[in-house]
Design an enzyme around this catalytic site. Structure first.
Site, mmCIF file in Angstrom:
data_model
loop_
_atom_site.group_PDB
_atom_site.id
_atom_site.type_symbol
_atom_site.label_atom_id
_atom_site.label_comp_id
_atom_site.label_asym_id
_atom_site.label_seq_id
_atom_site.Cartn_x
_atom_site.Cartn_y
_atom_site.Cartn_z
ATOM 1 N N LYS A 13 0.834 -1.207 0.000
ATOM 2 C CA LYS A 13 0.000 0.000 0.000
ATOM 3 C C LYS A 13 0.871 1.261 0.000
ATOM 4 O O LYS A 13 0.655 2.166 -0.794
ATOM 5 C CB LYS A 13 -0.915 0.025 1.240
ATOM 6 N N ARG A 88 -9.445 0.882 8.802
ATOM 7 C CA ARG A 88 -9.022 -0.487 9.101
ATOM 8 C C ARG A 88 -10.082 -1.255 9.878
ATOM 9 O O ARG A 88 -9.873 -2.423 10.191
ATOM 10 C CB ARG A 88 -7.751 -0.448 9.933
ATOM 11 N N ARG A 127 11.799 -5.838 4.270
ATOM 12 C CA ARG A 127 11.471 -4.397 4.223
ATOM 13 C C ARG A 127 12.503 -3.569 4.982
ATOM 14 O O ARG A 127 12.892 -3.898 6.094
ATOM 15 C CB ARG A 127 10.078 -4.151 4.810
ATOM 16 N N ARG A 160 11.688 -1.848 10.512
ATOM 17 C CA ARG A 160 10.624 -1.334 11.375
ATOM 18 C C ARG A 160 10.497 -2.178 12.633
ATOM 19 O O ARG A 160 10.589 -3.399 12.581
ATOM 20 C CB ARG A 160 9.298 -1.345 10.606
ATOM 21 N N ARG A 171 -0.168 -9.080 13.211
ATOM 22 C CA ARG A 171 -0.767 -8.013 12.398
ATOM 23 C C ARG A 171 -1.603 -8.589 11.260
ATOM 24 O O ARG A 171 -2.649 -8.039 10.913
ATOM 25 C CB ARG A 171 0.327 -7.090 11.862
HETATM 26 P P1 ADP Z 1 2.270 -1.864 3.223
HETATM 27 O O1 ADP Z 1 2.295 -0.360 3.168
HETATM 28 O O2 ADP Z 1 1.042 -2.434 2.565
HETATM 29 O O3 ADP Z 1 2.501 -2.435 4.592
HETATM 30 P P2 ADP Z 1 4.833 -1.673 1.780
HETATM 31 O O4 ADP Z 1 4.500 -0.747 0.644
HETATM 32 O O5 ADP Z 1 5.634 -1.115 2.893
HETATM 33 O O6 ADP Z 1 3.474 -2.385 2.331
HETATM 34 O O7 ADP Z 1 5.565 -2.957 1.152
HETATM 35 C C1 ADP Z 1 6.056 -4.006 1.982
HETATM 36 C C2 ADP Z 1 7.405 -4.472 1.464
HETATM 37 O O8 ADP Z 1 7.236 -5.156 0.207
HETATM 38 C C3 ADP Z 1 8.416 -3.356 1.199
HETATM 39 O O9 ADP Z 1 9.698 -3.846 1.511
HETATM 40 C C4 ADP Z 1 8.266 -3.083 -0.309
HETATM 41 O O10 ADP Z 1 9.473 -2.576 -0.880
HETATM 42 C C5 ADP Z 1 7.938 -4.467 -0.840
HETATM 43 N N1 ADP Z 1 7.001 -4.468 -1.984
HETATM 44 C C6 ADP Z 1 5.944 -3.617 -2.189
HETATM 45 N N2 ADP Z 1 5.284 -3.944 -3.317
HETATM 46 C C7 ADP Z 1 5.933 -5.025 -3.845
HETATM 47 C C8 ADP Z 1 5.729 -5.843 -5.019
HETATM 48 N N3 ADP Z 1 4.717 -5.604 -5.872
HETATM 49 N N4 ADP Z 1 6.598 -6.858 -5.222
HETATM 50 C C9 ADP Z 1 7.602 -7.108 -4.350
HETATM 51 N N5 ADP Z 1 7.855 -6.391 -3.243
HETATM 52 C C10 ADP Z 1 7.023 -5.356 -2.986
HETATM 53 P P1 AMP Z 2 1.093 0.486 8.926
HETATM 54 O O1 AMP Z 2 2.227 1.442 8.757
HETATM 55 O O2 AMP Z 2 -0.099 0.856 8.078
HETATM 56 O O3 AMP Z 2 1.504 -0.949 8.763
HETATM 57 O O4 AMP Z 2 0.593 0.651 10.441
HETATM 58 C C1 AMP Z 2 1.454 0.371 11.524
HETATM 59 C C2 AMP Z 2 0.659 0.296 12.820
HETATM 60 O O5 AMP Z 2 0.027 1.559 13.093
HETATM 61 C C3 AMP Z 2 -0.500 -0.715 12.826
HETATM 62 O O6 AMP Z 2 -0.069 -2.034 13.143
HETATM 63 C C4 AMP Z 2 -1.404 -0.115 13.916
HETATM 64 O O7 AMP Z 2 -0.904 -0.385 15.220
HETATM 65 C C5 AMP Z 2 -1.268 1.387 13.678
HETATM 66 N N1 AMP Z 2 -2.274 1.887 12.713
HETATM 67 C C6 AMP Z 2 -2.040 2.403 11.480
HETATM 68 N N2 AMP Z 2 -3.193 2.762 10.885
HETATM 69 C C7 AMP Z 2 -4.187 2.468 11.765
HETATM 70 C C8 AMP Z 2 -5.599 2.564 11.731
HETATM 71 N N3 AMP Z 2 -6.252 3.060 10.668
HETATM 72 N N4 AMP Z 2 -6.289 2.144 12.816
HETATM 73 C C9 AMP Z 2 -5.668 1.651 13.897
HETATM 74 N N5 AMP Z 2 -4.349 1.509 13.993
HETATM 75 C C10 AMP Z 2 -3.598 1.912 12.930
#
Ligand code: ADP
Ligand code: AMP
Length: 212
Positions: A13, A88, A127, A160, A171
């Site tokens: 995302k 969410r 990541r 992270r 999660r």
């Molecule tokens: P989210 O925001 O949904 O938690 P991220 O955008 O941070 O996910 O992506 C999670 C990990 O996967 C990151 O290390 C990112 O670089 C990698 N990633 C994102 N999209 C792809 C894809 N289409 N193919 C492979 N790796 C990806």
């Molecule tokens: P993310 O960066 O989207 O993976 O979010 C990291 C963490 O932030 C999650 O595991 C939750 O603890 C908190 N968080 C982010 N967005 C929300 C949301 N919309 N509602 C509740 N908790 C959130």
């Protein structure tokens, strides 16, 4: 352009939201990023959110909804936004409906990025993020030019705090239980678009961009 990006944690995302925000000149509003910045700065919000985030749990709805309300009403979101990581839960989605109604605007689409669980685990373990500018990398799929260093700002990349395997599993479970019901919520509103996220970043991006 008013879009919600949905999908399990690790689906991509943030990666897609940043690219879409740039392509369409609208802000990416990522609740996870807002909360991490608050934790880092030690603000009252950060102090409240820290424990939930560390445990892989959701921050309470009323805390997060207040932040989003304020953020959506800022000037730079007037022409649109990419919401990443919000809503969410069903109550969050209902609050979003109310906020948008108050603003007199509507969502254009809810993009649901679909990725199987096994692949999600791969993505978390690789990541790397820049604590300085928020850029996201993957050691294999999207590596920085120089290992451990952010291409955009030269910052030192980190893992992270909530990307350890135990928290990640939790999660994903929280997603299945609390967030997945939103798929039907937005399907009923005829806003949902499913995208196969198990493909290279650019391919996923081109498909979403084409749709919009
Ligand atoms: P989210 O925001 O949904 O938690 P991220 O955008 O941070 O996910 O992506 C999670 C990990 O996967 C990151 O290390 C990112 O670089 C990698 N990633 C994102 N999209 C792809 C894809 N289409 N193919 C492979 N790796 C990806
Ligand atoms: P993310 O960066 O989207 O993976 O979010 C990291 C963490 O932030 C999650 O595991 C939750 O603890 C908190 N968080 C982010 N967005 C929300 C949301 N919309 N509602 C509740 N908790 C959130």
């Amino acid at each position: 352009m008013r879009i919600v990006l949905m999908g399990p944690p690790g689906a991509g995302k943030g990666t897609q939201a940043k690219k879409l925000a740039e392509a369409f000149s609208v802000p990416q509003i990522a609740t996870g990023d807002i909360l991490r910045a608050a934790v880092q700065q030690g603000t009252p919000l950060g102090k409240k959110a820290k424990e939930y985030m560390e445990q892989g749990l959701l921050v309470p709805d009323e805390v997060i909804t207040g932040i989003v309300r304020e953020r959506l009403k800022a000037n730079d979101a007037e022409k649109g936004f990419i919401l990443d990581g919000f809503p969410r839960t069903i109550p969050q989605a209902e609050s979003l409906d109310k906020i948008l109604e108050e603003m007199g605007v509507k969502l254009d689409a809810v993009i649901n990025i679909v990725v199987p669980r096994d692949e999600l685990i791969q993505r978390f373990t690789g990541r790397r993020v820049c604590p300085n500018c928020g850029a996201t990398y993957h050691v294999k799929h999207n590596p920085p030019k120089q290992e451990g260093i952010c291409d955009k700002c030269g910052g030192q990349l980190i893992v992270r705090a909530d990307d350890d395997i135990k928290t990640v599993e939790k999660r994903i479970d929280v997603y299945e239980r609390e967030t997945k019901p939103l798929i039907d919520y937005y399907k009923d509103k005829e806003l949902l678009v499913n995208i196969d996220g198990n493909r290279p970043i650019e391919e996923v991006f081109e498909e979403i961009k084409g749709l919009l």
